[in-house]
Design a protein around this motif. Sequence first.
Motif, PDB file in Angstrom:
ATOM      1  N   GLN A  42       0.718  -1.222  -0.126  1.00  0.00           N
ATOM      2  CA  GLN A  42       0.082   0.092  -0.133  1.00  0.00           C
ATOM      3  C   GLN A  42       0.950   1.255  -0.086  1.00  0.00           C
ATOM      4  O   GLN A  42       1.572   1.293   0.990  1.00  0.00           O
ATOM      5  CB  GLN A  42      -0.951   0.071   1.305  1.00  0.00           C
ATOM      6  CG  GLN A  42      -1.987   1.207   1.241  1.00  0.00           C
ATOM      7  CD  GLN A  42      -2.881   0.890   2.384  1.00  0.00           C
ATOM      8  OE1 GLN A  42      -2.398   0.626   3.526  1.00  0.00           O
ATOM      9  NE2 GLN A  42      -4.212   1.128   2.247  1.00  0.00           N
ATOM     10  N   LEU A 102      -7.817  -4.760  -6.071  1.00  0.00           N
ATOM     11  CA  LEU A 102      -6.909  -3.922  -5.227  1.00  0.00           C
ATOM     12  C   LEU A 102      -6.287  -2.829  -5.745  1.00  0.00           C
ATOM     13  O   LEU A 102      -6.067  -1.781  -5.027  1.00  0.00           O
ATOM     14  CB  LEU A 102      -5.807  -5.057  -4.480  1.00  0.00           C
ATOM     15  CG  LEU A 102      -6.259  -6.100  -3.747  1.00  0.00           C
ATOM     16  CD1 LEU A 102      -5.211  -7.156  -3.476  1.00  0.00           C
ATOM     17  CD2 LEU A 102      -7.077  -5.865  -2.663  1.00  0.00           C
ATOM     18  N   THR A 160      -3.677   8.500  -0.133  1.00  0.00           N
ATOM     19  CA  THR A 160      -4.598   8.282   1.061  1.00  0.00           C
ATOM     20  C   THR A 160      -5.590   7.094   0.339  1.00  0.00           C
ATOM     21  O   THR A 160      -6.405   6.642   1.335  1.00  0.00           O
ATOM     22  CB  THR A 160      -5.364   9.372   1.453  1.00  0.00           C
ATOM     23  OG1 THR A 160      -6.171   9.840   0.222  1.00  0.00           O
ATOM     24  CG2 THR A 160      -4.555  10.325   2.145  1.00  0.00           C
ATOM     25  N   LEU A 161      -5.741   6.455  -0.909  1.00  0.00           N
ATOM     26  CA  LEU A 161      -6.279   5.809  -1.533  1.00  0.00           C
ATOM     27  C   LEU A 161      -6.214   4.316  -0.685  1.00  0.00           C
ATOM     28  O   LEU A 161      -4.901   4.055  -0.203  1.00  0.00           O
ATOM     29  CB  LEU A 161      -6.347   5.489  -2.879  1.00  0.00           C
ATOM     30  CG  LEU A 161      -6.731   6.754  -3.636  1.00  0.00           C
ATOM     31  CD1 LEU A 161      -6.081   6.470  -5.207  1.00  0.00           C
ATOM     32  CD2 LEU A 161      -7.794   7.219  -3.585  1.00  0.00           C
ATOM     33  N   GLU A 162      -7.113   3.389  -0.758  1.00  0.00           N
ATOM     34  CA  GLU A 162      -6.880   2.193  -0.229  1.00  0.00           C
ATOM     35  C   GLU A 162      -6.495   1.010  -1.219  1.00  0.00           C
ATOM     36  O   GLU A 162      -7.060   0.101  -1.330  1.00  0.00           O
ATOM     37  CB  GLU A 162      -8.338   1.577   0.358  1.00  0.00           C
ATOM     38  CG  GLU A 162      -8.297   0.284   1.164  1.00  0.00           C
ATOM     39  CD  GLU A 162      -7.443   0.143   2.392  1.00  0.00           C
ATOM     40  OE1 GLU A 162      -6.973  -1.017   2.712  1.00  0.00           O
ATOM     41  OE2 GLU A 162      -7.338   1.232   3.100  1.00  0.00           O
ATOM     42  N   ALA A 163      -5.476   1.538  -2.064  1.00  0.00           N
ATOM     43  CA  ALA A 163      -5.221   0.795  -3.239  1.00  0.00           C
ATOM     44  C   ALA A 163      -3.814   0.072  -2.767  1.00  0.00           C
ATOM     45  O   ALA A 163      -2.852   0.695  -2.390  1.00  0.00           O
ATOM     46  CB  ALA A 163      -4.917   1.710  -4.299  1.00  0.00           C
ATOM     47  N   TRP A 164      -3.653  -0.995  -3.376  1.00  0.00           N
ATOM     48  CA  TRP A 164      -2.282  -1.963  -3.332  1.00  0.00           C
ATOM     49  C   TRP A 164      -1.948  -2.229  -4.586  1.00  0.00           C
ATOM     50  O   TRP A 164      -2.750  -2.284  -5.742  1.00  0.00           O
ATOM     51  CB  TRP A 164      -2.852  -3.288  -2.400  1.00  0.00           C
ATOM     52  CG  TRP A 164      -3.383  -2.845  -0.943  1.00  0.00           C
ATOM     53  CD1 TRP A 164      -4.597  -2.615  -0.859  1.00  0.00           C
ATOM     54  CD2 TRP A 164      -2.809  -3.240  -0.037  1.00  0.00           C
ATOM     55  NE1 TRP A 164      -4.856  -2.514   0.488  1.00  0.00           N
ATOM     56  CE2 TRP A 164      -3.532  -2.787   0.945  1.00  0.00           C
ATOM     57  CE3 TRP A 164      -1.491  -3.482   0.578  1.00  0.00           C
ATOM     58  CZ2 TRP A 164      -3.558  -2.986   2.563  1.00  0.00           C
ATOM     59  CZ3 TRP A 164      -1.120  -3.642   1.553  1.00  0.00           C
ATOM     60  CH2 TRP A 164      -1.987  -3.514   2.745  1.00  0.00           C
TER      61      TRP A 164
END
Length: 159
Positions: free
Chosen positions: A28, A138, A33-37
Amino acid sequence: MSNEPNLPYRPCVGVMLLNKEGQVFVGQRLDTTLEAWQMPQGGIDPGEAPLQTAIRELEEETGIVADLVELIAEAPGEFRYDLPPELVGKVWGGKYRGQLQRWYLFRFLGQDSDVRIETAHPEFRAWRWSDPRELTTLIVPFKRALYEEVLDAFSAHLG
């Protein structure tokens, strides 16, 4: 940005790293601040071979040294993605419209304790192993098609 089509793609590599269970390393990013992986990736330095870049980037982003991985496959050809218009001009000094990537599949030979994302220039705030089928859910939406292509390229090696 009106000159976006005139901008080149940034030469880059991507690394799909599999553990013994066939799961893929994802991190991550620190700079969002994104919840992206995402899987490790990075730019090719002038004069650097893409495979050399992949090994360097893997160590720079995960702390995993070359002795702890083995190359399984290189994806045929290159894959590209375009940045969303709102990001063009803001990342990579505004020099690129997206990335043109060569992808490598490695097997991780070490232990989870060998992963150290607290590197000299950290890129990830967290990491985990993920099922390859989860990767497209993701990643940030603008890289989703690229991840589908990478999964397809390595499908013969994935469980």
